[in-house]
Design an enzyme around this catalytic site. Sequence first.
Site, PDB file in Angstrom:
ATOM      1  N   GLU A   7      65.541  45.863  24.615  1.00  0.00           N
ATOM      2  CA  GLU A   7      66.311  45.976  25.854  1.00  0.00           C
ATOM      3  C   GLU A   7      67.424  44.942  25.946  1.00  0.00           C
ATOM      4  O   GLU A   7      68.451  45.170  26.560  1.00  0.00           O
ATOM      5  CB  GLU A   7      65.371  45.855  27.059  1.00  0.00           C
ATOM      6  N   LYS A   8      67.192  43.782  25.333  1.00  0.00           N
ATOM      7  CA  LYS A   8      68.183  42.708  25.391  1.00  0.00           C
ATOM      8  C   LYS A   8      68.092  41.840  24.141  1.00  0.00           C
ATOM      9  O   LYS A   8      67.076  41.874  23.431  1.00  0.00           O
ATOM     10  CB  LYS A   8      68.020  41.885  26.668  1.00  0.00           C
ATOM     11  N   ASP A 101      61.607  47.230  27.640  1.00  0.00           N
ATOM     12  CA  ASP A 101      60.545  46.847  28.563  1.00  0.00           C
ATOM     13  C   ASP A 101      59.571  47.998  28.766  1.00  0.00           C
ATOM     14  O   ASP A 101      59.964  49.178  28.822  1.00  0.00           O
ATOM     15  CB  ASP A 101      61.140  46.442  29.919  1.00  0.00           C
ATOM     16  N   ASP A 103      58.107  49.903  30.868  1.00  0.00           N
ATOM     17  CA  ASP A 103      58.061  50.530  32.182  1.00  0.00           C
ATOM     18  C   ASP A 103      58.995  51.738  32.187  1.00  0.00           C
ATOM     19  O   ASP A 103      59.631  52.059  31.186  1.00  0.00           O
ATOM     20  CB  ASP A 103      58.432  49.540  33.295  1.00  0.00           C
ATOM     21  N   TYR A 322      54.873  39.340  31.077  1.00  0.00           N
ATOM     22  CA  TYR A 322      55.899  40.210  31.654  1.00  0.00           C
ATOM     23  C   TYR A 322      55.910  40.100  33.174  1.00  0.00           C
ATOM     24  O   TYR A 322      54.882  40.285  33.835  1.00  0.00           O
ATOM     25  CB  TYR A 322      55.627  41.648  31.234  1.00  0.00           C
ATOM     26  N   ARG A 324      57.738  41.797  35.694  1.00  0.00           N
ATOM     27  CA  ARG A 324      58.000  42.905  36.626  1.00  0.00           C
ATOM     28  C   ARG A 324      56.761  43.782  36.789  1.00  0.00           C
ATOM     29  O   ARG A 324      56.797  44.993  36.608  1.00  0.00           O
ATOM     30  CB  ARG A 324      59.190  43.732  36.135  1.00  0.00           C
TER      31      ARG A 324
END
Length: 669
Positions: A7-8, A101, A103, A322, A324
């Site tokens: 993701e990053k 991530d 999710d 994590y 979130r």
Amino acid sequence: MRLFLCEKPSQGRDIAKIVGATKRGNGCLIGQGITVTWCVGHLLETAPPEAYDTAYKKWTLEHLPITPKHWKTTVKPQTKDQFKVVKELLAKTTELVIATDADREGEMIARELVDYCGYKGKIRRLWLSALNDASIRKALSELKSGDITLPMYYSALTRSRSDWLMGINLSRLFTLLGRQAGYDGVLSVGRVQTPTLSLVVHRDLEIANFVAKPFWSIEIMLNATGTESTNFTAHWLPPEYATDEAGRCINQAIAQTAVNKLQQTPTAQVISIETERVKEVQPLVFDLGTLQEVCSRKFGFGAQETLDIAQSLYETHKATTYPRSDCGYLPESMFAEVSTVLNALVNTDPTISSIVSKLDISIRSRVWNDKKITAHHGIIPTLEVTNLAAMSEKEQAVYKLIRSHYLAQFMPVHEYDRTVAVLSCADEHLKATGKQIIVLGWHSVLKEITNGEDSKETKTQVLPQLAQGSSCHIIGSKLNSLKTTPPNPYTEGELIKAMKGIAKLVTDPRLKQKLKETTGIGTEATRAGIIKGLLQRGYLVTKGRSVRATDAAVSLIAAVPPSIIDPGMTALWEQALESIEQGNMSMDTFLTNQTTWLTGITKHYTHTQLTIKPTTTPICPLCQAPMRKRTGSKGAFWACSRYPECKGTQNITAKKKTTKTQNTKKTIN
């Protein structure tokens, strides 16, 4: 070639180190038969209305609702170079491992690229809850089939498109109607932002319209045995006919008569005494919303600030898992890792060794529960040593808070005796309450870790030994003249809590239950962004630790239909998105229903005259948000309330824009 899509960049570097991709490439890291690349959040975005028809550049009621038949996606200009890298790598890939991530949104970030670039190869899913080496190795050994998480993408894509439909159409609709009514700004509408804004508007109106009402209380000082150590305090119990719904006496004459009688009577007799042993189990470890709420209360941190700190602890320091997460529980399998985690904590911070030595790792608190686990477990310290000195002061504060709730799991239950004594005096009844701690238990961990600030102990008295029928001397009484107070304004932390607990505002039992299951409106990943967006658009302003609604917010909530404010609508949406994720509903069905609903709203409100408060401050010439007065080196000027995202300015005396750059959208979802 096997390609890991993260993701990053920071995630990419962590994974590349484990899989042996050490050679630096253009926007990627390369190993033997393995390449690791990354996005920068979403590299793609839903195309704006004018991409479907250039006529949509102009906002008119005749164009509404805008409902694309064939959805278009565009490359985000600011990340086009990294998109090009990912596209070229996907063209060479035989096996893609999605490592974004774990999710719904992370799934969409990767899958939208897969669809846009036409990748047809094999897909696997890396499901990570922490970015430390041990967690990455474990997840690599348990790669999931890509088919398992594909429905999450459909659910996320449906949410994205339906939010686009609502944001674009209703923002244009009510902005245009507002202009007809003399309001010059943009009235931005969103599925989550508008009910959230409504919470603040209604709280502020409740405060503004609050009328203080007088009430009276009587405090009585008593002594049980004649020695000062047996002094205690009781409170008068007014008769029901003289009280309000909260049990407060609202009749001054009755209160005055009662205190006169008490002052003329030397003793009070104990007519009942009851003691109850209360046990407080260990607190759960943190989910993000609870962490934001506690950090707001303890440290004054904003919701986005807490999220950024938690993200840094996860990504940069590898100190916590994590962030979130909407879950405060831990998988039962992680109980085997307790000793490893505790050793890492002591090696990270030797000052807590005396605390850790008091822990009982055989205690199995309620936090270990597989049945309560959602997509992620609670936020806890990782298995590896971290560098505490490398953390900022704020990062250390949040880290220690997360750590304390983990350590608390291995201390006994907190126990105390709660005693309630009822006394009689001159036909009046008094009540005294006492608390005696029996087992400090896990409270001792929070006291030592946080210097006592987070202990749930309250300053309550310990009652002396009392027996039914015994007499106590009255040594003083005081009549207090009081007034009711309005509710406090929301802080960001309390607003997060209200968003999570919004089910209590819904009457339909099925929708109420759905909101409880989905923990309210928004998600752990989006609530901070929703509040940040409302602040940037000038709908909310901060005053100290509080957030308050602006005139623009009050105007918007007064203008939009109740169905848009109602959190029950979000519950219905979440119900549908869950059905899509489970394969019981198609995206097309949901979006068709959404279009029908929007068409009805548009048709009804197009012929409605709004009553709306005119703007009292200038409107930004760039993004149409309200402006605020600021002071610079050359004196006062108007600046966009969304600064620094939008840098529109205007002279106090003139109405010409003096700045020309902005890079934002006019609606949010």
